[in-house]
Design an enzyme around this catalytic site. Structure first.
Site, PDB file in Angstrom:
ATOM      1  N   GLU A  83      43.586  14.560  40.953  1.00  8.23           N
ATOM      2  CA  GLU A  83      44.613  13.773  40.495  1.00  8.23           C
ATOM      3  C   GLU A  83      44.644  14.265  38.864  1.00  8.23           C
ATOM      4  O   GLU A  83      45.776  14.015  38.629  1.00  8.23           O
ATOM      5  CB  GLU A  83      43.957  12.317  40.577  1.00  8.23           C
ATOM      6  N   ASN A 108      33.115   7.963  42.910  1.00  6.61           N
ATOM      7  CA  ASN A 108      34.184   8.145  41.905  1.00  6.61           C
ATOM      8  C   ASN A 108      35.250   6.581  41.589  1.00  6.61           C
ATOM      9  O   ASN A 108      36.068   6.601  42.490  1.00  6.61           O
ATOM     10  CB  ASN A 108      35.264   9.021  41.890  1.00  6.61           C
ATOM     11  N   GLY A 117      42.535   8.910  49.711  1.00 12.74           N
ATOM     12  CA  GLY A 117      43.095   7.777  49.675  1.00 12.74           C
ATOM     13  C   GLY A 117      44.032   7.305  50.841  1.00 12.74           C
ATOM     14  O   GLY A 117      44.741   6.638  50.867  1.00 12.74           O
ATOM     15  N   LYS A 131      37.292   6.304  39.602  1.00 13.80           N
ATOM     16  CA  LYS A 131      38.928   6.321  39.083  1.00 13.80           C
ATOM     17  C   LYS A 131      39.267   5.235  37.918  1.00 13.80           C
ATOM     18  O   LYS A 131      38.296   4.884  37.205  1.00 13.80           O
ATOM     19  CB  LYS A 131      39.956   6.278  40.495  1.00 13.80           C
ATOM     20  N   GLU A 168      37.398  18.605  48.264  1.00  7.85           N
ATOM     21  CA  GLU A 168      38.325  17.481  48.363  1.00  7.85           C
ATOM     22  C   GLU A 168      39.688  17.835  49.111  1.00  7.85           C
ATOM     23  O   GLU A 168      40.692  18.236  48.095  1.00  7.85           O
ATOM     24  CB  GLU A 168      38.454  16.309  47.244  1.00  7.85           C
TER      25      GLU A 168
HETATM   26  O1  LIG Z   1      36.891  11.120  44.156  1.00  2.09           O
HETATM   27  C1  LIG Z   1      37.076  10.887  45.139  1.00  2.09           C
HETATM   28  C2  LIG Z   1      37.898  11.143  46.037  1.00  2.09           C
HETATM   29  O2  LIG Z   1      39.325  11.291  45.368  1.00  2.09           O
HETATM   30  C3  LIG Z   1      38.421  10.490  47.389  1.00  2.09           C
HETATM   31  O3  LIG Z   1      38.983   9.268  47.385  1.00  2.09           O
HETATM   32  P1  LIG Z   1      38.738   8.337  48.654  1.00  2.09           P
HETATM   33  O4  LIG Z   1      37.358   8.033  49.236  1.00  2.09           O
HETATM   34  O5  LIG Z   1      39.537   7.096  48.169  1.00  2.09           O
HETATM   35  O6  LIG Z   1      39.821   9.038  49.541  1.00  2.09           O
END
Ligand SMILES: O=C[C@H](O)COP(=O)(O)O
Length: 252
Positions: A97, A9, A173, A11, A167
């Site tokens: 998010e 992802n 993050g 983002k 999650e």
């Molecule tokens: O969509 C992915 C998640 O929000 C995980 O994000 P991350 O791997 O940066 O912790």
């Protein structure tokens, strides 16, 4: 036997040219994707360009959100039909998010799941608790409510085609990962909830991902858990070398 699914992802990262360069680099690193479904969840502007670049590849594209309406006066929004048209195969729905910053609710998540299926998109439905909910011991109850709401009205045929991503918000993050055992415990609970709704056979066919600070260093331990069928990865999916390692580690 459920086929592992590893989704990156991105983002709100990567321009179109950066997206194309990522895929070009990745394709030079990975020539065999047997045993794992690879998915790139790109920002809207990159999807169409990536569709052409991924022609003939088994890497699938996903969008990160959609609007639940068929079409209409919804400035700034994108419909399921539009996403299907630009090559999306999956769509993330209900990421924390989006729930936190854009007012996504269990009800809108459910509407989006139906909109996705209507146009042949496969939902990746995100659920998960925040830190205070975990500390209060309400994780399973909350996740169960999210799963039941998201799946309301989904047919038994469709349920095995979607993906559920667990999650924990406190692990996104932050560099903090749930232990593989804790993550598996919640994923197993999600499967049992799906089982109560659709029967064990169907639940055994549903792929459940873990997400939250997944990296090449911890993917294998997570994937070794019986109820974890893949990962939804944010930060560590942005670099092609790291994504290639994650794909390798996701094979069971
Ligand atoms: O969509 C992915 C998640 O929000 C995980 O994000 P991350 O791997 O940066 O912790």
């Amino acid at each position: 036997m459920r086929k592992p699914i590893l989704a990156g992802n991105w983002k709100m990262y990567k321009t179109v040219s950066q997206s194309l360069s990522f895929v070009e680099h990745l394709q030079g690193l990975v020539d065999d994707l047997e045993g794992v479904d690879a998915v790139i969840c790109a920002p809207f502007p990159s999807l169409y360009a990536l569709k052409s670049q991924l022609e003939g590849s088994s890497i699938k594209l996903a969008a990160q959100n959609l609007h639940q309406a068929e079409e209409g006066a919804y400035t700034g929004e994108v419909s399921a039909l539009m996403l299907q048209d630009v090559g999306a195969h999956y769509v993330i729905i209900g990421h924390s998010e989006r729930r936190q910053y854009f007012g996504e609710t269990d009800e809108s998540v459910n509407q989006k799941v139906h909109a996705a299926f209507k146009h042949g998109l496969l939902p990746i439905i995100c659920v998960g608790e925040d830190l205070s909910q975990r500390e209060q011991g309400t994780t399973k109850q909350l996740v169960e409510e999210q799963v039941r709401a998201a799946l309301s009205g989904v047919t038994a045929d469709d349920v095995t085609r979607l993906v559920i991503a667990y999650e924990p918000i406190w692990a996104i993050g932050t560099g903090k990962t749930a232990t593989a055992q804790d993550a598996n415990e919640v994923c197993a609970h999600i499967r049992s909830v799906v089982g109560e709704m659709y029967g064990k056979e169907k639940a055994d066919g549903v792929r459940i991902q873990y997400g939250g600070s997944v990296k090449p260093e911890n993917i294998e331990e997570l994937m070794a858990q019986p109820d974890i069928d893949g990962a939804l990865v944010g930060g560590a999916s942005l670099d092609p070398g790291s994504f290639a390692k994650l794909l390798q580690g996701a094979r069971k």
